[in-house]
Scaffold this motif. Structure first.
Motif, short mmCIF file in Angstrom:
data_model
loop_
_atom_site.label_atom_id
_atom_site.label_comp_id
_atom_site.label_asym_id
_atom_site.label_seq_id
_atom_site.Cartn_x
_atom_site.Cartn_y
_atom_site.Cartn_z
N VAL A 14 0.83 -0.74 -0.36
CA VAL A 14 0.28 0.04 -0.24
C VAL A 14 0.48 0.88 0.63
CG1 VAL A 14 -1.53 1.40 1.02
CG2 VAL A 14 -1.42 -1.35 0.90
N ALA A 15 2.11 1.05 0.94
CA ALA A 15 2.92 2.50 0.84
C ALA A 15 3.65 2.62 -0.35
CB ALA A 15 3.66 2.19 1.79
N ALA A 16 3.83 1.44 -1.49
CA ALA A 16 4.28 1.70 -2.46
C ALA A 16 3.70 2.18 -3.40
CB ALA A 16 5.07 0.14 -3.21
N LEU A 17 2.57 1.69 -3.68
CA LEU A 17 1.56 2.30 -4.49
C LEU A 17 1.05 4.11 -3.86
CD1 LEU A 17 -0.83 -0.99 -4.69
CD2 LEU A 17 0.36 0.13 -6.28
N ALA A 18 0.93 4.38 -2.91
CA ALA A 18 0.54 5.33 -2.12
C ALA A 18 1.07 6.66 -3.18
CB ALA A 18 0.01 5.92 -0.99
N LEU A 19 2.82 6.35 -2.82
CA LEU A 19 3.49 6.99 -3.06
C LEU A 19 3.71 6.64 -4.77
CD1 LEU A 19 7.01 5.57 -0.88
CD2 LEU A 19 5.51 7.72 -0.61
N THR A 28 14.90 7.59 12.08
CA THR A 28 14.39 8.50 11.24
C THR A 28 12.76 8.91 10.44
OG1 THR A 28 16.82 9.46 11.70
CG2 THR A 28 15.16 10.70 10.77
N MET A 29 11.86 9.33 11.36
CA MET A 29 10.51 9.81 10.84
C MET A 29 10.76 11.25 10.37
SD MET A 29 6.99 10.19 12.57
CE MET A 29 7.41 11.92 13.31
N LEU A 30 10.19 10.51 8.95
CA LEU A 30 10.05 12.16 8.03
C LEU A 30 8.57 12.46 7.66
CD1 LEU A 30 11.29 9.99 4.85
CD2 LEU A 30 12.63 11.38 6.89
N LYS A 31 8.74 13.97 7.56
CA LYS A 31 7.74 14.99 7.71
C LYS A 31 7.90 15.91 6.94
CE LYS A 31 5.60 16.10 11.62
NZ LYS A 31 4.51 15.75 12.66
N PHE A 32 7.07 16.30 5.90
CA PHE A 32 7.20 17.61 5.42
C PHE A 32 7.01 18.53 6.99
CE2 PHE A 32 4.63 16.23 1.73
CZ PHE A 32 5.92 15.93 0.96
N ARG A 33 8.21 19.51 6.47
CA ARG A 33 9.24 20.87 7.34
C ARG A 33 7.09 21.78 7.97
NH1 ARG A 33 11.61 25.68 7.83
NH2 ARG A 33 11.41 25.16 5.07
N SER A 34 6.29 22.07 9.65
CA SER A 34 5.19 22.42 8.97
C SER A 34 5.42 23.68 10.02
CB SER A 34 4.05 21.80 9.99
OG SER A 34 3.97 21.39 10.56
N LEU A 63 2.44 12.70 5.21
CA LEU A 63 2.85 11.81 4.17
C LEU A 63 3.79 11.98 3.53
CD1 LEU A 63 -0.12 13.18 1.66
CD2 LEU A 63 -0.06 11.31 2.44
N PRO A 64 5.24 11.80 3.94
CA PRO A 64 6.66 11.14 3.95
C PRO A 64 7.03 10.16 5.00
CG PRO A 64 6.56 13.50 3.43
CD PRO A 64 4.98 13.17 4.11
N GLN A 65 5.93 10.30 5.71
CA GLN A 65 5.71 8.98 6.24
C GLN A 65 5.91 7.53 6.13
OE1 GLN A 65 4.13 9.24 10.42
NE2 GLN A 65 4.87 11.18 10.10
N LEU A 66 5.25 7.55 4.30
CA LEU A 66 4.96 6.19 3.75
C LEU A 66 6.54 5.96 3.50
CD1 LEU A 66 1.95 7.80 1.44
CD2 LEU A 66 1.48 5.53 2.77
N VAL A 67 7.02 6.96 3.14
CA VAL A 67 8.16 5.88 3.24
C VAL A 67 9.09 4.94 4.57
CG1 VAL A 67 11.15 6.89 2.67
CG2 VAL A 67 9.19 7.89 1.27
N VAL A 121 7.23 4.04 5.90
CA VAL A 121 6.51 2.43 6.64
C VAL A 121 6.80 1.67 5.43
CG1 VAL A 121 3.48 1.78 5.92
CG2 VAL A 121 4.16 4.27 6.68
N LEU A 122 7.10 2.11 4.35
CA LEU A 122 7.98 0.85 2.97
C LEU A 122 9.62 0.70 3.49
CD1 LEU A 122 7.84 0.39 0.22
CD2 LEU A 122 8.67 2.44 -0.62
N GLY A 123 10.29 1.49 4.07
CA GLY A 123 10.96 0.60 4.40
C GLY A 123 11.37 -0.15 6.12
N GLY A 124 10.23 -0.32 6.75
CA GLY A 124 9.45 -1.43 7.58
C GLY A 124 9.98 -0.49 8.59
N SER A 125 10.19 0.75 9.11
CA SER A 125 10.03 1.35 10.22
C SER A 125 8.59 1.61 11.12
CB SER A 125 11.09 2.72 10.65
OG SER A 125 10.72 3.36 9.95
N MET A 126 8.36 1.48 10.56
CA MET A 126 6.80 2.50 10.64
C MET A 126 5.58 1.37 9.80
SD MET A 126 6.33 6.40 10.77
CE MET A 126 5.42 6.66 11.81
N SER A 127 4.31 1.20 10.80
CA SER A 127 3.29 0.44 9.65
C SER A 127 2.22 1.67 9.21
CB SER A 127 3.15 -0.58 10.55
OG SER A 127 1.57 -1.11 9.88
#
Length: 501
Positions: free
Chosen positions: A315-320, A357-363, A409-413, A415-421
């Motif tokens: 799902v993460a790969a398709l979403a990205l 390391t968790m990714l997010k768009f800088r807000s 949304l960058p946390q999909l990366v 998820v793809l890497g396996g550190s998150m679900s």
């Protein structure tokens, strides 16, 4: 979760005239009488479900008949068999209890009963075809019955959504009297009121003498003693009594109360004291006639976890891939709005305490962390979190990203890497984990999630205690079905923007 012990109904008060009512052998008082007829809203709701079910069966069988290569005559077995299918469908649903008031609006029992009726219909159609040697179209058995079942499930889901909307407005509720020790009764009442879709309205409480004043002040409902439960239920027209497991001499008390409620039409519910343990993990197991509550241990590994990991990555790969134009546009907006990196990288703690390391768009502005100490006095959160509705560190684009949760949304990366679900507890900071006690540390038994129960239950509006409770509930009761439900509800939560700032 509440465990059913008797059927539901509306209480009726014994009229002064007429036959002398039977005396209760325990109290010497007249035993309450009433009917087991469902409440008016339940009867109307069940009638609407019957109409939907018949319509679904008629629509599907009509399509099967219209798709037949040669139009059958009115006397053809296919025609009258299709008619019998339409009539048999609501009868089978009634036989499996799919119209029972107890399954209306909550839980998965209703869907399971519809599925069971579908299997029975397949078996019945096959048996009739074989026994009567009928040349029935395969489409009627192989296609029509599963289609009727799926369409009925969809109709039940739509009806449930409407029922929950009505309950949110205070309609279609079941009146409940709570009984038990003061603290347990207050806790159960708060849960019932918070989860309004369950359809329970607390109308009174019956507690131990030392707890009456406390409960009356906390709940604002009439309060009586533990021996007044039946009289209170009859007087207030309640159709449900819920007893907490912390009641005085619980086993003997429950036995006597169930005897007193016999014939009254009042449903008896028991809160087992395992509030955070979901139904699929609770089972009644008889040991030589002694019924015991079996609690299955939560599973943190096995094929289910492997399947969850595979689904996460796919799902993460398709979403990205599908969201890549949107992600590029958001990255450009962040860069143009405020100088600095597009992505915010932050160390978080994952499963079994492993850091990532968790990714997010800088807000926020680039030096947001250095400004945090100066803002601590304005912290609007309890516990270990920092929350501020009008945080001056948030950029213009960042505030918009947060309201729609697009910064996640960058946390999909991840998820793809396996550190998150895709679904899991909120990913904590190392400084938060350093202050965890043993119970809160159970959040680290599973991967943190892009969304979770905290996301669909209020997000930043939640207290620390409530956020922890939701995360622990997820950890204890995880399932693929729960993940799917959370993902669906996340869309509604994001569009509603509740608790997002």
């Amino acid at each position: 979760m509440l465990l059913n012990h008797h059927g539901a109904g509306r209480v009726g008060v014994t009229a002064p005239a007429g036959p002398i009512p039977a005396l209760d052998v325990l109290t010497g008082r007249p035993r309450p009488t009433g009917t087991t007829a469902p409440s008016r809203w339940s009867a109307r709701y069940s009638g609407a479900l019957v109409g939907l079910d018949v319509t679904a069966a008629a629509a599907v069988t009509g399509l099967v008949l219209s798709a037949h290569p040669s139009p059958p005559s009115a006397a053809a077995p296919l025609v009258w068999t299709a008619g019998l299918l339409v009539l048999a469908w609501p009868l089978l649903l009634a036989g499996t209890g799919a119209y029972d008031e107890r399954v209306h609006g909550t839980g998965s029992d209703e869907y399971r009963r519809v599925g069971r009726a579908g299997l029975l219909l397949v078996a019945l159609a096959s048996l009739v075809s074989y026994a009567a040697q009928l040349e029935l179209s395969r489409a009627l058995v192989v296609v029509a019955v599963p289609a009727v079942t799926v369409l009925t499930l969809a109709a039940r889901f739509a009806a449930r959504c409407q029922l929950r909307r009505l309950r949110a407005r205070g309609r279609c509720l079941r009146r409940v009297v709570l009984a038990g020790r003061g603290g347990a009764v207050v806790e159960l009442a708060m849960r019932v009121r918070r989860d309004g879709y369950a359809g329970l309205e607390v109308v009174a409480a019956c507690v131990t003498p030392e707890s009456r004043e406390l409960v009356a002040g906390a709940l604002g409902v009439p309060v009586g003693g533990l021996d007044d439960v039946v009289d209170t239920a009859v007087r207030l027209g309640a159709d449900t009594v819920a007893v907490t497991s912390a009641s005085e001499t619980a086993a003997e008390y429950l036995r006597r109360l169930s005897w007193q409620l016999e014939g009254s039409g009042v449903e008896l519910l028991v809160a087992p004291g395992l509030i955070e343990v979901a139904g699929p993990r609770l089972h009644i197991r008889p040991f030589e006639g002694l019924p015991l509550l079996s609690v299955e241990q939560p599973r943190f590994e096995g094929w289910g976890r492997v399947l969850k990991g595979c689904v996460d990555r796919v799902v993460a790969a398709l979403a990205l891939l599908l969201l890549s134009p949107l992600l590029l546009g958001l990255a450009l907006a962040v860069r143009l709005d405020d100088p600095g990196p597009v992505l915010h990288r932050q160390e978080r703690v994952g499963v079994n305490g492993r850091r990532f390391t968790m990714l997010k768009f800088r807000s926020m502005v680039v030096d947001a962390e250095s400004r945090l100490e100066a803002l601590q006095a304005a912290n609007g959160a309890d516990g270990l979190l920092f929350k501020m509705r009008a945080d001056p560190r948030v950029t213009r684009v960042g505030r918009w990203l947060r309201r729609l949760s697009l910064d996640e949304l960058p946390q999909l990366v991840n998820v793809l890497g396996g550190s998150m679900s895709l679904v899991g507890p909120r990913p904590p900071l190392p400084r938060e984990v350093a202050r965890y006690d043993s119970s809160v540390s159970r959040r680290l038994l599973v991967k943190p999630g892009l969304t979770g129960l905290w996301q669909i239950s209020g997000r930043s509006d939640l207290s620390w205690e409530e956020a922890v409770r939701l995360d622990l509930r997820y950890v204890e009761n995880w399932s693929l079905a729960l993940d799917a439900l959370i993902l669906v509800k996340t869309v509604r939560a994001v569009l509603g923007r509740s608790g997002a700032y």
